[in-house]
Design an enzyme around this catalytic site. Structure first.
Site, PDB file in Angstrom:
ATOM      1  N   CYS A  79       0.816  -1.213   0.000  1.00  0.00           N
ATOM      2  CA  CYS A  79       0.000   0.000   0.000  1.00  0.00           C
ATOM      3  C   CYS A  79       0.851   1.266   0.000  1.00  0.00           C
ATOM      4  O   CYS A  79       0.716   2.126  -0.871  1.00  0.00           O
ATOM      5  CB  CYS A  79      -0.925   0.001   1.211  1.00  0.00           C
ATOM      6  SG  CYS A  79      -1.902   1.513   1.373  1.00  0.00           S
ATOM      7  N   GLY A 132      -8.045  -4.582 -16.859  1.00  0.00           N
ATOM      8  CA  GLY A 132      -8.840  -3.381 -16.653  1.00  0.00           C
ATOM      9  C   GLY A 132      -9.454  -3.308 -15.274  1.00  0.00           C
ATOM     10  O   GLY A 132     -10.575  -2.825 -15.108  1.00  0.00           O
ATOM     11  N   GLY A 133      -8.706  -3.778 -14.271  1.00  0.00           N
ATOM     12  CA  GLY A 133      -9.162  -3.661 -12.886  1.00  0.00           C
ATOM     13  C   GLY A 133      -8.727  -2.336 -12.287  1.00  0.00           C
ATOM     14  O   GLY A 133      -8.456  -1.360 -12.996  1.00  0.00           O
ATOM     15  N   ILE A 149      -5.905  -1.324 -10.682  1.00  0.00           N
ATOM     16  CA  ILE A 149      -4.558  -0.858 -11.004  1.00  0.00           C
ATOM     17  C   ILE A 149      -4.487  -0.361 -12.435  1.00  0.00           C
ATOM     18  O   ILE A 149      -3.982   0.739 -12.714  1.00  0.00           O
ATOM     19  CB  ILE A 149      -3.521  -1.984 -10.773  1.00  0.00           C
ATOM     20  CG1 ILE A 149      -3.495  -2.391  -9.298  1.00  0.00           C
ATOM     21  CG2 ILE A 149      -2.130  -1.528 -11.212  1.00  0.00           C
ATOM     22  CD1 ILE A 149      -2.704  -3.657  -9.026  1.00  0.00           C
ATOM     23  N   GLU A 165      -8.781  -6.067 -21.628  1.00  0.00           N
ATOM     24  CA  GLU A 165      -9.439  -6.744 -20.509  1.00  0.00           C
ATOM     25  C   GLU A 165     -10.129  -8.024 -20.991  1.00  0.00           C
ATOM     26  O   GLU A 165     -10.876  -8.010 -21.965  1.00  0.00           O
ATOM     27  CB  GLU A 165     -10.462  -5.803 -19.865  1.00  0.00           C
ATOM     28  CG  GLU A 165     -11.405  -6.437 -18.868  1.00  0.00           C
ATOM     29  CD  GLU A 165     -10.692  -7.130 -17.709  1.00  0.00           C
ATOM     30  OE1 GLU A 165     -11.032  -8.296 -17.427  1.00  0.00           O
ATOM     31  OE2 GLU A 165      -9.779  -6.527 -17.112  1.00  0.00           O
ATOM     32  N   ILE A 223      -2.963  -7.630 -13.833  1.00  0.00           N
ATOM     33  CA  ILE A 223      -4.039  -8.621 -13.779  1.00  0.00           C
ATOM     34  C   ILE A 223      -4.343  -9.033 -12.342  1.00  0.00           C
ATOM     35  O   ILE A 223      -4.979 -10.058 -12.097  1.00  0.00           O
ATOM     36  CB  ILE A 223      -3.674  -9.864 -14.613  1.00  0.00           C
ATOM     37  CG1 ILE A 223      -2.351 -10.465 -14.131  1.00  0.00           C
ATOM     38  CG2 ILE A 223      -3.605  -9.517 -16.085  1.00  0.00           C
ATOM     39  CD1 ILE A 223      -2.067 -11.833 -14.688  1.00  0.00           C
ATOM     40  N   ASP A 283      -3.658  -9.451   2.786  1.00  0.00           N
ATOM     41  CA  ASP A 283      -3.703 -10.045   1.447  1.00  0.00           C
ATOM     42  C   ASP A 283      -3.399 -11.538   1.438  1.00  0.00           C
ATOM     43  O   ASP A 283      -3.882 -12.259   0.564  1.00  0.00           O
ATOM     44  CB  ASP A 283      -2.692  -9.344   0.531  1.00  0.00           C
ATOM     45  CG  ASP A 283      -3.160  -7.964   0.091  1.00  0.00           C
ATOM     46  OD1 ASP A 283      -4.245  -7.534   0.529  1.00  0.00           O
ATOM     47  OD2 ASP A 283      -2.434  -7.309  -0.681  1.00  0.00           O
ATOM     48  N   HIS A 341     -25.810  22.397   2.720  1.00  0.00           N
ATOM     49  CA  HIS A 341     -26.019  22.812   1.328  1.00  0.00           C
ATOM     50  C   HIS A 341     -25.158  24.037   1.037  1.00  0.00           C
ATOM     51  O   HIS A 341     -25.118  24.969   1.836  1.00  0.00           O
ATOM     52  CB  HIS A 341     -27.487  23.155   1.099  1.00  0.00           C
ATOM     53  CG  HIS A 341     -27.756  23.721  -0.269  1.00  0.00           C
ATOM     54  ND1 HIS A 341     -27.828  22.916  -1.392  1.00  0.00           N
ATOM     55  CD2 HIS A 341     -27.941  25.001  -0.694  1.00  0.00           C
ATOM     56  CE1 HIS A 341     -28.067  23.687  -2.452  1.00  0.00           C
ATOM     57  NE2 HIS A 341     -28.144  24.956  -2.053  1.00  0.00           N
TER      58      HIS A 341
END
Length: 460
Positions: free
Chosen positions: A41, A176-177, A179, A198, A260, A301, A435
């Site tokens: 990260c 095409g994710g 990243i 992709e 990917i 992960d 607002h």
């Protein structure tokens, strides 16, 4: 031999949070890190890409200046070496901050490759360490696909491209994710001719279909070429790259980015690699973050549960609490996902397709509010996009919220709070918002799901 209450392997978002939480609970903690604390990260992912995307945002602002009566020369060029230098400074400041937090909490940090020797022993730099409990936070590494030509020097991973000192004239992105879309957006603004390839039938295939379609339209306007439902068959590298795709498509590029996704890094398992249960190359951990070995936990992960930094924070914290004798579940049902393109995409909860699958199409209603009807968006010149709210009819339960537009990643936190606290759409529509603000669109979308939006024409 040094002995600890908890040994944490990996200093990324899951690992450093687990170490600090364990120390806060009174434990003696050691953290092993093979490189620099902060993990993917801080060093190679979330934070570095956001520095490039901020550059893209500045370019976009320069291009819009004339609309606001600001006379300027809208021509520009990008010094990639300087952009990388800025990225490195940001990364260094954050990783140094994490190191400082670990030190202030009296966490012992050991640098080097660490591996399990047995259920209570870790080896690092030829030295053994003992721990009552172990938390595995080995993180992830970039995935590669077995296609001819992928080993070319002109084929880059997401790690490589963030240190690229020259802007490629033509960039092909395989995947095409998140990243691929984020880097593609940034470098397209910088001046590269970007093509995204992709395999699925749309970019961002994991997000609500409307968000994918909206981003595709934005990318077309930006000049990004997209080939969906397309597989890469080979990469030829001779004076540049030629990406050979299914259907006879060929993409010419100076550089190719492989994006990917990522897979777990299991190096830390060492001698217990076969003993620790795994599925699809990820370590299996239950909702308490326990593995099949009683005193060994896993977070982040390496578990494959949710490969996001904020998910890793939560997993690491739960693992540490439980390793120190607690009994806390880590529930990831309402974790928001964000894509920091221009405009941004953000989602939490169920997509419309998933809600229909679970509840039936007749049992859900969908509310939308376009940013072009939002005062703050109009004043800011950021009218592209919408807020979409999916509601279960019987109890007005909010099942999912999806945002495409400026500040979507900030707005999704309120959306997450609504779902987590189970506030129904009719009550959410009554919450007073300042607002003008972008977040008024969320309130209006909730009202629209009930056909009660004040600032949209009445539905027929």
């Amino acid at each position: 031999m040094d002995s600890y209450d908890i040994a944490v392997i990996g200093g990324g978002p899951a690992g450093y949070v687990a170490a600090i939480k364990g120390a806060q609970l009174g434990g003696r903690i050691v953290l092993f890190e093979k490189d620099t604390v902060g993990g993917t990260c801080l060093n190679r992912g979330c934070i570095p890409t956001k520095t490039f995307l901020k550059g893209a945002e500045i370019i976009h602002t320069i291009q819009m200046a004339g609309k606001y009566g600001i006379k300027n020369d809208s021509s520009f060029s990008v010094d990639m070496a300087k952009a990388v230098e800025n990225k490195n400074q940001v990364v260094k400041q954050l990783t140094s901050g994490v190191a400082g937090l670990l030190k202030s909490n009296a966490v012992d940090v050991v640098y080097g490759e660490a591996e399990l020797v047995d259920e209570h022993t870790i080896e690092c730099q030829n030295k053994l360490y003992k721990a009552e409990n172990i938390i595995l936070c080995g993180g992830s590494k970039t995935s590669k696909i077995p296609i001819p030509g992928i080993e070319s020097a002109d084929v880059l991973t997401s790690d490589d491209i963030l240190d690229m000192k020259e802007l490629p004239e033509k960039l092909a992105i395989i995947g095409g994710g998140v990243i691929g879309c984020e880097i593609g957006a940034a470098l397209a603004y910088y001046g590269s001719k970007v093509t995204i390839i992709e395999a699925e039938n749309r970019i961002l295939p994991f997000m609500d279909r409307e968000l994918s379609a909206a981003l595709e339209e934005t990318f077309k306007k930006l000049g990004i070429q997209m080939y969906t439902s397309t597989k890469v068959e080979a990469i030829q590298s001779e004076k540049g790259c030629r990406v050979m795709c299914s259907g006879g498509k060929t993409v010419e590029a100076d550089k190719v980015l492989i994006s990917i996704g990522r897979t777990s890094d299991l190096q830390c398992l060492g001698a217990l690699r076969k003993k620790l249960q795994q599925e699809r190359n990820f370590v299996i951990a239950d909702e308490y973050m326990r593995t099949n070995i009683p005193n060994i936990y896993a977070a982040g992960d390496i578990t494959g549960k949710s490969m996001l930094a904020h998910s890793a924070f939560k997993m690491g914290e739960a693992a540490a609490k439980n390793a120190m004798g607690g009994s806390e579940k880590c529930l990831l049902k309402t974790v928001p996902s964000c894509v920091y393109t221009l405009p941004e995409c953000a989602s939490v909860g169920l997509s419309e397709e998933k809600a229909e699958e679970i509840y039936g199409k007749s049992e859900i209603t969908v509310g939308r509010f376009p940013f072009r009807a939002n005062g703050r968006s109009l004043a800011s010149g950021t009218t592209e996009g919408f807020v979409k709210v999916i509601v279960q009819k019987t109890y007005n339960e909010i099942l999912g919220i999806h945002i495409f537009g400026a500040n979507a990643a900030e707005m999704i936190s309120e959306a997450t709070n609504l779902i987590c606290t189970e506030i129904p759409a009719d009550e959410a529509a009554e919450i007073v918002h300042a607002h003008p603000t972008f977040s008024e669109a969320l309130m209006e979308a909730c009202a629209d799901a009930l056909n009660m939006s004040i600032h949209l024409p009445k539905k027929k």
